[in-house]
Design a protein around this motif. Structure first.
Motif, PDB file in Angstrom:
ATOM      1  N   ASN A 119       1.068  -1.195  -0.368  1.00 58.60           N
ATOM      2  CA  ASN A 119      -0.045   0.072   0.278  1.00 58.60           C
ATOM      3  C   ASN A 119       0.945   1.173  -0.562  1.00 58.60           C
ATOM      4  O   ASN A 119       1.997   1.623   0.760  1.00 58.60           O
ATOM      5  N   VAL A 120       1.137   1.909  -0.542  1.00 56.39           N
ATOM      6  CA  VAL A 120       2.217   3.507  -1.127  1.00 56.39           C
ATOM      7  C   VAL A 120       1.235   4.235  -0.512  1.00 56.39           C
ATOM      8  O   VAL A 120       1.849   5.718  -0.371  1.00 56.39           O
ATOM      9  N   GLU A 121       0.225   4.573  -0.290  1.00 57.12           N
ATOM     10  CA  GLU A 121      -0.178   5.375   0.825  1.00 57.12           C
ATOM     11  C   GLU A 121      -0.547   6.700  -0.150  1.00 57.12           C
ATOM     12  O   GLU A 121       0.394   7.878  -0.649  1.00 57.12           O
ATOM     13  N   PHE A 122      -1.414   7.147  -0.887  1.00 56.05           N
ATOM     14  CA  PHE A 122      -2.041   7.670  -2.189  1.00 56.05           C
ATOM     15  C   PHE A 122      -1.088   8.379  -3.155  1.00 56.05           C
ATOM     16  O   PHE A 122      -1.185   8.490  -3.712  1.00 56.05           O
ATOM     17  N   PHE A 142       1.460  -6.507  -5.936  1.00 58.49           N
ATOM     18  CA  PHE A 142      -0.149  -5.900  -5.840  1.00 58.49           C
ATOM     19  C   PHE A 142       0.041  -4.903  -5.111  1.00 58.49           C
ATOM     20  O   PHE A 142       0.715  -4.686  -4.439  1.00 58.49           O
ATOM     21  N   VAL A 143      -0.297  -3.387  -5.807  1.00 56.90           N
ATOM     22  CA  VAL A 143      -0.261  -1.893  -5.247  1.00 56.90           C
ATOM     23  C   VAL A 143      -1.316  -1.584  -5.309  1.00 56.90           C
ATOM     24  O   VAL A 143      -2.231  -1.548  -5.799  1.00 56.90           O
ATOM     25  N   GLU A 144      -2.187  -1.476  -3.798  1.00 59.42           N
ATOM     26  CA  GLU A 144      -2.702  -0.943  -3.512  1.00 59.42           C
ATOM     27  C   GLU A 144      -2.294   0.787  -2.833  1.00 59.42           C
ATOM     28  O   GLU A 144      -1.660   1.235  -3.472  1.00 59.42           O
ATOM     29  N   GLU A 145      -3.826   1.580  -2.926  1.00 59.41           N
ATOM     30  CA  GLU A 145      -3.741   3.569  -3.288  1.00 59.41           C
ATOM     31  C   GLU A 145      -2.578   3.875  -4.450  1.00 59.41           C
ATOM     32  O   GLU A 145      -2.135   4.871  -4.312  1.00 59.41           O
ATOM     33  N   CYS A 146      -2.425   3.489  -5.309  1.00 57.23           N
ATOM     34  CA  CYS A 146      -1.795   3.841  -6.914  1.00 57.23           C
ATOM     35  C   CYS A 146      -3.061   4.605  -7.334  1.00 57.23           C
ATOM     36  O   CYS A 146      -3.373   4.184  -8.354  1.00 57.23           O
ATOM     37  N   CYS A 150       1.217   7.075 -10.322  1.00 56.67           N
ATOM     38  CA  CYS A 150       1.961   6.088  -9.886  1.00 56.67           C
ATOM     39  C   CYS A 150       1.262   4.977 -10.555  1.00 56.67           C
ATOM     40  O   CYS A 150       2.480   4.115 -10.928  1.00 56.67           O
ATOM     41  N   GLN A 151       0.224   4.464 -10.810  1.00 52.60           N
ATOM     42  CA  GLN A 151       0.306   3.765 -11.719  1.00 52.60           C
ATOM     43  C   GLN A 151       1.486   3.980 -13.403  1.00 52.60           C
ATOM     44  O   GLN A 151       1.825   3.335 -14.611  1.00 52.60           O
ATOM     45  N   ASP A 152       0.752   5.313 -13.425  1.00 52.53           N
ATOM     46  CA  ASP A 152       2.020   6.048 -14.402  1.00 52.53           C
ATOM     47  C   ASP A 152       3.154   5.330 -14.408  1.00 52.53           C
ATOM     48  O   ASP A 152       4.132   4.980 -15.614  1.00 52.53           O
ATOM     49  N   ARG A 153       3.660   6.106 -13.564  1.00 56.50           N
ATOM     50  CA  ARG A 153       5.812   5.926 -13.404  1.00 56.50           C
ATOM     51  C   ARG A 153       5.692   3.570 -13.556  1.00 56.50           C
ATOM     52  O   ARG A 153       6.408   3.914 -13.357  1.00 56.50           O
ATOM     53  N   GLY A 172      -7.687   5.672 -10.348  1.00 56.96           N
ATOM     54  CA  GLY A 172      -7.796   6.647  -9.528  1.00 56.96           C
ATOM     55  C   GLY A 172      -7.663   7.384  -8.152  1.00 56.96           C
ATOM     56  O   GLY A 172      -6.459   7.456  -9.105  1.00 56.96           O
ATOM     57  N   THR A 173      -7.632   8.577  -8.542  1.00 55.45           N
ATOM     58  CA  THR A 173      -7.588   9.281  -7.791  1.00 55.45           C
ATOM     59  C   THR A 173      -7.130   8.386  -6.083  1.00 55.45           C
ATOM     60  O   THR A 173      -7.796   7.995  -5.992  1.00 55.45           O
ATOM     61  N   GLY A 174      -6.692   9.430  -5.328  1.00 55.70           N
ATOM     62  CA  GLY A 174      -5.861   9.359  -3.659  1.00 55.70           C
ATOM     63  C   GLY A 174      -5.994   7.307  -3.836  1.00 55.70           C
ATOM     64  O   GLY A 174      -5.088   6.874  -4.766  1.00 55.70           O
ATOM     65  N   SER A 175      -6.796   7.056  -2.523  1.00 53.06           N
ATOM     66  CA  SER A 175      -6.413   6.083  -2.395  1.00 53.06           C
ATOM     67  C   SER A 175      -7.578   5.198  -3.440  1.00 53.06           C
ATOM     68  O   SER A 175      -7.341   3.542  -2.850  1.00 53.06           O
ATOM     69  N   GLY A 176      -8.397   5.635  -4.707  1.00 56.56           N
ATOM     70  CA  GLY A 176      -8.908   4.884  -4.832  1.00 56.56           C
ATOM     71  C   GLY A 176      -8.330   3.541  -6.264  1.00 56.56           C
ATOM     72  O   GLY A 176      -9.103   2.876  -6.459  1.00 56.56           O
ATOM     73  N   GLY A 177      -7.204   4.268  -6.527  1.00 57.38           N
ATOM     74  CA  GLY A 177      -6.937   3.103  -7.947  1.00 57.38           C
ATOM     75  C   GLY A 177      -5.676   2.128  -7.259  1.00 57.38           C
ATOM     76  O   GLY A 177      -5.436   2.118  -6.296  1.00 57.38           O
ATOM     77  N   SER A 178      -5.402   1.118  -7.961  1.00 54.75           N
ATOM     78  CA  SER A 178      -4.391  -0.394  -7.551  1.00 54.75           C
ATOM     79  C   SER A 178      -4.829  -0.809  -8.633  1.00 54.75           C
ATOM     80  O   SER A 178      -4.910  -0.426 -10.132  1.00 54.75           O
ATOM     81  N   VAL A 179      -3.630  -1.398  -8.398  1.00 50.79           N
ATOM     82  CA  VAL A 179      -2.952  -2.031  -9.667  1.00 50.79           C
ATOM     83  C   VAL A 179      -2.244  -3.582  -9.956  1.00 50.79           C
ATOM     84  O   VAL A 179      -1.545  -3.575  -8.060  1.00 50.79           O
TER      85      VAL A 179
END
Length: 337
Positions: A119-122, A142-146, A150-153, A172-179
């Motif tokens: 979880n990379v915290e926002f 598994f990356v949470e809060e991405c 974060c996803q682009d990077r 998503g923004t903030g905590s909403g995105g994951s990958v």
């Protein structure tokens, strides 16, 4: 003798409460009442209401107030409190034992894979996650809060270079995105619906089909307990629908083995990878205290696997920028007999 007796009586009266009970007994009783409420819910297999779910995450640390209550009861010479404290300590010792099996499947090994969850915290810890991925060389990430940045990077660092050519993501923004990043080919699969992104996929691991699901339910905030229970229940339903297919369910569960809602996921037949590797009580949150002695915290980040897997190693990594420690687990997939 008369003066000495009078002085002793006055001193005893000053140390007693309004009903004659020594003052030290009152804080002892209050501490034991609080601990008993939490332990009682643990024994009843329920998460209760606030503040019980929040306290359950730190169940092993309830030994501290219980020992303090025992000392206060001894100071007050309160026999009921002494017995109560000893019983509470016994119950805590029983429940602190890690939950689930530790043995390996009997079938032959057919594939090995390394799983990393963070979880990379926002998105703040993305810069620290990139070198950790290069160093640990996982097969699945598994990356949470991405968030979108974060996803682009991660795409630029790994997907476009061919290191992780496959991904399943919820933007998503903030905590909403994951990958989910994968070295193995992925097929699209419906993820679990939740307040925050929880993508799913099906991986082809050296000729074997493996179901993948990222976990990131709502935390058990006082005003969000219903959402927390519902989303953990949705993850349980996903786990129960596996129909014997090898499964990896990983991420930030916002729950520990002492939460009934989390144990119900394990009761579908999944096992905690850290537990299998002998690290069942290693805390992952909050990172500031979990990563330093005396390692205060709770293990709420997990890699759960179906009975087809064994685990050889579990390592917790402290990454600057996030309040979660990353978890790396080395798994072996076994052929079912």
């Amino acid at each position: 003798m008369g003066i000495a007796a009078a002085e002793w009586t006055d001193s005893a009266e000053r140390d007693e409460g309004p009903r004659g009970r020594p003052l030290a007994a009152w804080p002892s009783g209050l501490l034991l009442a609080g601990v008993s409420a939490v332990v009682g819910c643990r024994a009843a297999d329920t998460d209760g209401i606030t503040p019980v779910p929040q306290a359950l995450a730190f169940l092993p640390w309830l030994l501290v107030p219980t020992v303090l209550a025992l000392l206060l009861a001894a100071l007050a010479r309160w026999r009921t409190g002494l017995v109560w404290a000893v019983l509470a300590l016994g119950a805590l010792a029983w429940f602190i034992e890690p939950y689930g099996r530790t043995g390996a499947p009997a079938g032959p090994a057919v594939a090995g894979l390394r799983v990393l969850t963070s979880n990379v915290e926002f998105g703040r810890a993305t810069d620290a996650l990139v070198p950790a991925i290069r160093r640990e060389r996982p097969d699945l990430v598994f990356v949470e809060e991405c968030d979108d940045g974060c996803q682009d990077r991660l795409d630029a660092e790994f997907r476009e270079t061919g290191a992780f050519p496959y991904r399943a993501a919820v933007p998503g923004t903030g905590s909403g995105g994951s990958v989910i990043l994968s070295r193995f080919p992925l097929r699209r699969a419906a993820g679990v619906d939740g307040s925050m992104g929880m993508p799913g996929a099906v991986a082809g691991v050296r000729g074997h089909t493996v179901r993948l699901q990222l976990a990131h339910p709502m935390p058990p905030l006082p005003e969000q307990l219903g959402v927390w229970r519902r989303e953990l229940g949705a993850l349980r339903a996903w786990a129960a629908a596996g129909d014997g297919t090898p499964t990896v369910l990983a991420g930030d569960f916002n729950a520990s083995q002492d939460h009934a809602a989390f144990r119900r996921i394990l009761d579908t037949g999944l096992y905690d990878g850290a537990r299998l590797a002998g690290a069942g009580r290693t805390p992952s949150w909050p990172a500031r205290t979990a990563g330093t002695a005396p390692h205060f915290g709770a293990q709420i980040d997990h890699v759960l696997v179906s009975p087809d897997f064994s685990a050889r190693r579990a390592a917790f990594l402290t990454l600057p920028g996030t309040d979660h420690r990353a978890l790396v687990v080395d798994l072996t997939l076994h052929q079912r007999e």
